[in-house]
Design a protein around this motif. Structure first.
Motif, mmCIF file in Angstrom:
data_model
loop_
_atom_site.group_PDB
_atom_site.id
_atom_site.type_symbol
_atom_site.label_atom_id
_atom_site.label_comp_id
_atom_site.label_asym_id
_atom_site.label_seq_id
_atom_site.Cartn_x
_atom_site.Cartn_y
_atom_site.Cartn_z
ATOM 1 N N ILE A 174 -12.081 -1.875 -14.793
ATOM 2 C CA ILE A 174 -11.131 -0.775 -14.594
ATOM 3 C C ILE A 174 -10.761 -0.649 -13.127
ATOM 4 O O ILE A 174 -9.625 -0.275 -12.794
ATOM 5 N N SER A 175 -11.665 -1.002 -12.222
ATOM 6 C CA SER A 175 -11.326 -0.982 -10.795
ATOM 7 C C SER A 175 -10.281 -2.048 -10.480
ATOM 8 O O SER A 175 -9.325 -1.802 -9.738
ATOM 9 N N THR A 176 -10.446 -3.234 -11.049
ATOM 10 C CA THR A 176 -9.471 -4.308 -10.842
ATOM 11 C C THR A 176 -8.117 -3.940 -11.426
ATOM 12 O O THR A 176 -7.076 -4.106 -10.778
ATOM 13 N N VAL A 177 -8.109 -3.445 -12.657
ATOM 14 C CA VAL A 177 -6.859 -3.055 -13.312
ATOM 15 C C VAL A 177 -6.184 -1.921 -12.548
ATOM 16 O O VAL A 177 -4.952 -1.906 -12.388
ATOM 17 N N ALA A 178 -6.965 -0.967 -12.056
ATOM 18 C CA ALA A 178 -6.401 0.167 -11.333
ATOM 19 C C ALA A 178 -5.621 -0.281 -10.100
ATOM 20 O O ALA A 178 -4.520 0.214 -9.827
ATOM 21 N N ILE A 179 -6.171 -1.222 -9.359
ATOM 22 C CA ILE A 179 -5.469 -1.712 -8.166
ATOM 23 C C ILE A 179 -4.309 -2.616 -8.573
ATOM 24 O O ILE A 179 -3.244 -2.601 -7.942
ATOM 25 N N ALA A 180 -4.478 -3.377 -9.650
ATOM 26 C CA ALA A 180 -3.438 -4.317 -10.076
ATOM 27 C C ALA A 180 -2.165 -3.608 -10.530
ATOM 28 O O ALA A 180 -1.064 -4.151 -10.385
ATOM 29 N N ILE A 181 -2.285 -2.403 -11.099
ATOM 30 C CA ILE A 181 -1.085 -1.733 -11.611
ATOM 31 C C ILE A 181 -0.348 -0.943 -10.542
ATOM 32 O O ILE A 181 0.746 -0.432 -10.812
ATOM 33 N N GLY A 224 -13.572 -3.974 -6.636
ATOM 34 C CA GLY A 224 -12.452 -3.080 -6.363
ATOM 35 C C GLY A 224 -12.073 -3.057 -4.894
ATOM 36 O O GLY A 224 -10.881 -3.004 -4.550
ATOM 37 N N LEU A 225 -13.072 -3.098 -4.008
ATOM 38 C CA LEU A 225 -12.795 -3.119 -2.573
ATOM 39 C C LEU A 225 -12.051 -4.396 -2.192
ATOM 40 O O LEU A 225 -11.099 -4.362 -1.401
ATOM 41 N N LEU A 226 -12.461 -5.525 -2.756
ATOM 42 C CA LEU A 226 -11.763 -6.788 -2.493
ATOM 43 C C LEU A 226 -10.325 -6.737 -3.005
ATOM 44 O O LEU A 226 -9.410 -7.246 -2.357
ATOM 45 N N CYS A 227 -10.127 -6.120 -4.159
ATOM 46 C CA CYS A 227 -8.780 -6.023 -4.723
ATOM 47 C C CYS A 227 -7.871 -5.165 -3.848
ATOM 48 O O CYS A 227 -6.678 -5.456 -3.697
ATOM 49 N N ILE A 228 -8.415 -4.096 -3.273
ATOM 50 C CA ILE A 228 -7.630 -3.264 -2.354
ATOM 51 C C ILE A 228 -7.207 -4.082 -1.144
ATOM 52 O O ILE A 228 -6.057 -4.004 -0.688
ATOM 53 N N ALA A 229 -8.122 -4.874 -0.619
ATOM 54 C CA ALA A 229 -7.792 -5.724 0.534
ATOM 55 C C ALA A 229 -6.711 -6.738 0.169
ATOM 56 O O ALA A 229 -5.784 -6.981 0.954
ATOM 57 N N VAL A 230 -6.802 -7.322 -1.034
ATOM 58 C CA VAL A 230 -5.788 -8.284 -1.474
ATOM 59 C C VAL A 230 -4.428 -7.608 -1.603
ATOM 60 O O VAL A 230 -3.400 -8.151 -1.171
ATOM 61 N N LEU A 231 -4.399 -6.417 -2.192
ATOM 62 C CA LEU A 231 -3.137 -5.680 -2.325
ATOM 63 C C LEU A 231 -2.521 -5.397 -0.961
ATOM 64 O O LEU A 231 -1.305 -5.561 -0.768
ATOM 65 N N GLY A 232 -3.364 -4.982 -0.009
ATOM 66 C CA GLY A 232 -2.854 -4.696 1.330
ATOM 67 C C GLY A 232 -2.236 -5.916 1.981
ATOM 68 O O GLY A 232 -1.179 -5.822 2.617
ATOM 69 N N VAL A 233 -2.853 -7.072 1.808
ATOM 70 C CA VAL A 233 -2.320 -8.309 2.393
ATOM 71 C C VAL A 233 -1.029 -8.719 1.695
ATOM 72 O O VAL A 233 -0.053 -9.125 2.336
#
Length: 462
Positions: A174-181, A224-233
């Motif tokens: 759910i953390s991954t999906v939350a950042i992905a959407i 989830g923290l890694l996904c946030i970093a990926v989204l930011g980049v």
């Protein structure tokens, strides 16, 4: 009351589908994502609502839905081949009973991903599918965001509608999906037509984005923290003022740090070295075992082949307190440990052919969305401004998922396979639109594309 409300809502949606069969497709996305049958305990739990919606979606399309614009794309063929390959490996699985149990839901997720693009033949339908995905996942995320803001978070203890740490309700998933959407939310806020962008839509959108960002905090999922970093980049590519964007992101992070719980810091600190984290050490050992297994079983061992693993690895044991503490490593033997990575999940279960298919499906998705972005980003005519931004949003969502999937076994996650289906639909829609422009350039210039339901005035949901 919750059980009755869920039952009445599902019944109303299914009845609405009698007039607009496409609604049954949206109903299945809603049920498959939220799993209301697990939330309810009487009416909903007693009925096979997922199977009913699944059958209704296919029957409605076959019997009543117009087939104009539907086409079977290359990635749908690849998904079909993967489905057949999974059936073959299931028939020859190392653990037939467990493999059959996983096959029961994997085949439905793959079949629906193959089928979905055939129904998404208009802009309105594509948008409706995206909105259903976002809002249904958003229901879970808003629930978790509110509890996190109220101080109810924690690793393995954040209660999300159901006390069930599987599927969409698993903390890392759910953390991954939350950042992905988040990119999809931003697209809907700017280009949506079901809910035309105004201050209410934007207020809700930003509040939902905040809830999405709170999920990795509430679940304390390192992924989830890694996904946030990926989204930011990723977002750096399209922002106009990059230095302002980076400065604002850093400032927001600094401001948020004092409000984070100490348990979150302790959890995130284990990212520095896997040797001092038992969970990470186990994953590395499982991955090494999986590579060895795939080399000796190149065709894979079928679903849940990990149940046959056994390995010895070093476990960190801390002794003493404060400045006198020390860490020593002891041998520990473990068995039947899950893969904790989509890459190794595919490798162990479907072998090298299955992993190759899976990587090709997602690689083509990233490339197809990039081609749409490049072809449509400079078009400014009415009805031609939403395609490129949606391709970017879907591309970013998929990239975030791929990074998150490196550390969790979600290779067959139904929500992501649905997203793949939406990508296939957008690719087919854009190819059809380009074909019409080449065949009838004069007429295409005078009026919007025939399949753009919003601007052409068609009956898109029928």
């Amino acid at each position: 009351m919750i059980d009755l409300a869920l039952f009445l809502f599902i019944a109303a949606v299914l009845l609405l589908g009698l007039r607009r069969p496409f609604v049954w497709v949206l109903a299945y996305i809603y049920i498959d994502t939220l799993a209301p049958q697990d939330i309810g305990w009487r009416f909903v739990a007693a009925l096979p609502v997922s199977l009913i919606a699944f059958c209704a979606a296919f029957a409605g399309w076959l019997l009543a839905d117009p087939k104009h614009g539907a086409r079977f794309g290359s990635r749908q063929w690849l998904l079909t081949i993967l489905l057949v390959w999974c059936a073959i490996t299931t028939a020859n699985a190392d653990f037939p009973v467990e493999a059959a149990h996983k096959w029961d839901w994997v085949w439905k997720a793959l079949v629906f991903a193959i089928f979905l693009p055939l129904t998404l033949t208009t802009r309105l339908r594509i948008e409706a599918a995206v909105l259903t995905m976002v809002l249904t996942a958003g229901a879970i995320i808003i629930n978790g965001g509110i509890k996190t803001a109220a101080g109810g978070g924690g690793y393995g203890v954040l209660y999300l509608f159901v006390n069930n740490n599987t599927g969409m309700y698993e903390s890392s998933t759910i953390s991954t999906v939350a950042i992905a959407i988040i990119p999809l939310i931003l697209w809907a806020m700017k280009h949506g037509t079901v809910f035309p962008p105004d201050w209410r839509v934007k207020t809700f959108g930003y509040a939902l984005i905040l809830a999405c960002l709170l999920m990795p905090i509430g679940t304390e999922a390192r992924t989830g923290l890694l996904c946030i970093a990926v989204l930011g980049v990723l977002m750096l590519r399209d922002v106009k003022r990059r230095f302002v964007y980076v400065g604002a992101a850093v400032a927001l992070g600094v401001v948020a740090l004092p409000f984070l719980p100490q348990s979150w810091y302790a959890r995130m600190s284990t990212l520095e070295s896997h040797e001092e984290d038992t969970s990470a050490s186990t994953r590395v050992a499982v991955w090494e075992w999986t590579i060895d297994y795939a080399n000796s079983h190149p065709m894979g061992g079928g679903f849940d082949a990990y149940r046959g693993n056994e390995f010895t690895y070093k476990v960190p044991v801390r002794t003493g307190d404060g400045n006198t503490s020390s860490v020593k490593f002891e041998d520990h033997t473990d068995r039947a440990r899950a893969y904790h990575s989509a890459i190794f999940e595919m490798l162990g279960e479907q072998g090298w052919p299955g992993l190759g298919l899976w990587l090709l499906i997602h690689g083509l998705g990233l490339w197809h969305m990039e081609r749409i972005r490049r072809r449509w980003r400079s078009r400014a005519a009415p009805g031609q401004r939403w395609q490129a931004p949606l391709a970017v949003a879907l591309q970013f969502a998929q990239a975030i998922y791929l990074v998150g999937s490196l550390f969790q076994g979600i290779a067959y996650q139904p929500f992501i396979l649905t997203l793949v289906g939406v990508q296939c639909a957008l690719w087919s829609w854009c190819r059809n639109a380009d074909s019409e422009r080449r065949v009838r350039p004069g007429r295409a210039a005078r009026r919007p594309a025939a399949r753009d339901a919003v601007t052409a005035g068609a009956a898109p949901l029928r």
